[in-house]
Design a protein around this motif. Sequence first.
Motif, PDB file in Angstrom:
ATOM      1  N   THR A  25     -32.595 -48.263  -1.986  1.00 18.73           N
ATOM      2  CA  THR A  25     -33.390 -48.286  -2.797  1.00 18.73           C
ATOM      3  C   THR A  25     -33.074 -47.273  -3.947  1.00 18.73           C
ATOM      4  O   THR A  25     -33.671 -45.949  -3.600  1.00 18.73           O
ATOM      5  CB  THR A  25     -34.937 -48.506  -2.438  1.00 18.73           C
ATOM      6  N   ASN A  26     -32.523 -47.319  -5.047  1.00 13.15           N
ATOM      7  CA  ASN A  26     -32.137 -46.134  -5.886  1.00 13.15           C
ATOM      8  C   ASN A  26     -33.225 -45.859  -6.677  1.00 13.15           C
ATOM      9  O   ASN A  26     -33.224 -44.526  -7.147  1.00 13.15           O
ATOM     10  CB  ASN A  26     -30.773 -46.446  -6.548  1.00 13.15           C
ATOM     11  N   PHE A  27     -34.355 -46.085  -6.760  1.00 14.74           N
ATOM     12  CA  PHE A  27     -35.451 -45.567  -7.697  1.00 14.74           C
ATOM     13  C   PHE A  27     -36.569 -44.802  -6.697  1.00 14.74           C
ATOM     14  O   PHE A  27     -37.584 -44.723  -7.149  1.00 14.74           O
ATOM     15  CB  PHE A  27     -35.965 -46.565  -8.780  1.00 14.74           C
ATOM     16  N   GLY A  50     -28.432 -43.991  -6.410  1.00 16.96           N
ATOM     17  CA  GLY A  50     -29.607 -43.145  -7.372  1.00 16.96           C
ATOM     18  C   GLY A  50     -28.923 -41.799  -7.586  1.00 16.96           C
ATOM     19  O   GLY A  50     -29.317 -41.302  -8.714  1.00 16.96           O
ATOM     20  N   SER A 131     -35.912 -38.703 -12.067  1.00 18.90           N
ATOM     21  CA  SER A 131     -36.655 -39.135 -12.871  1.00 18.90           C
ATOM     22  C   SER A 131     -36.055 -39.932 -14.111  1.00 18.90           C
ATOM     23  O   SER A 131     -36.579 -40.429 -14.887  1.00 18.90           O
ATOM     24  CB  SER A 131     -38.047 -37.957 -13.588  1.00 18.90           C
ATOM     25  N   ILE A 133     -34.041 -42.060 -13.519  1.00 19.71           N
ATOM     26  CA  ILE A 133     -34.010 -43.332 -13.347  1.00 19.71           C
ATOM     27  C   ILE A 133     -35.284 -44.151 -13.589  1.00 19.71           C
ATOM     28  O   ILE A 133     -36.428 -43.517 -13.068  1.00 19.71           O
ATOM     29  CB  ILE A 133     -33.609 -43.577 -11.590  1.00 19.71           C
ATOM     30  N   ASN A 135     -38.639 -46.327 -13.452  1.00 24.77           N
ATOM     31  CA  ASN A 135     -39.558 -46.384 -12.364  1.00 24.77           C
ATOM     32  C   ASN A 135     -39.435 -45.585 -10.908  1.00 24.77           C
ATOM     33  O   ASN A 135     -39.737 -45.999  -9.793  1.00 24.77           O
ATOM     34  CB  ASN A 135     -39.150 -48.081 -11.810  1.00 24.77           C
ATOM     35  N   GLN A 136     -38.804 -44.522 -11.299  1.00 31.00           N
ATOM     36  CA  GLN A 136     -38.715 -43.316 -10.331  1.00 31.00           C
ATOM     37  C   GLN A 136     -39.724 -43.388  -9.426  1.00 31.00           C
ATOM     38  O   GLN A 136     -40.856 -42.911 -10.140  1.00 31.00           O
ATOM     39  CB  GLN A 136     -38.028 -42.237 -10.686  1.00 31.00           C
ATOM     40  N   GLN A 137     -40.004 -43.057  -8.065  1.00 31.99           N
ATOM     41  CA  GLN A 137     -40.967 -42.862  -7.317  1.00 31.99           C
ATOM     42  C   GLN A 137     -40.560 -41.751  -6.426  1.00 31.99           C
ATOM     43  O   GLN A 137     -39.419 -42.007  -5.545  1.00 31.99           O
ATOM     44  CB  GLN A 137     -41.808 -43.993  -6.859  1.00 31.99           C
ATOM     45  N   SER A 154     -44.762 -39.906  -9.696  1.00 34.46           N
ATOM     46  CA  SER A 154     -44.037 -40.799 -10.414  1.00 34.46           C
ATOM     47  C   SER A 154     -44.468 -40.570 -11.874  1.00 34.46           C
ATOM     48  O   SER A 154     -44.969 -39.464 -12.109  1.00 34.46           O
ATOM     49  CB  SER A 154     -44.567 -42.343 -10.337  1.00 34.46           C
TER      50      SER A 154
END
Length: 165
Positions: A25-27, A50, A131, A133, A135-137, A154
Amino acid sequence: MLSNLFYKSFFLSLFLFSELTYSHTNFISFYNIILTPGSSYIHGSFAQQGVDIALRIYYGKERYSKLNIKEKEKLLGRYLLNNISIKIGGEKIVLDVNDVRFGRHETNVNINMLNVLKKVNELDVKITAMSEIGNQQNVVVLKFENKKEKIILSRKNNFKYKVLG
């Protein structure tokens, strides 16, 4: 029709086993921050896709595409040092990248925290890495003294978190 119990079980399983699936999951990036006087460190895990997206945006697509793996690993280390800030009692903690391992699907990084010498009474964590990306978390697990906290950094919290001891 599937029961409510099935859905609850499914989502609970997904949550519990997320550490097995996160690398694709890249984000979402994962950070374990372990604070103990004398041997504190950060372990980060990222989807390779990511990392590639973030570094291409941060450093420029043309520059990044010309680098070999070892150069990309060094670049990632510098990038993380520029985008991670940890303060204890207002004092900035010195970070030193110890190990960067690019993989096909997952990249892992170990960062030493060099000047954690005192009890944690106030901890400020800011991680803006990745960040770039959407929707980055950044999922962060903090372990210090006898405490363990799991937080998500986030855009909603400006990638910052403060712990008062």
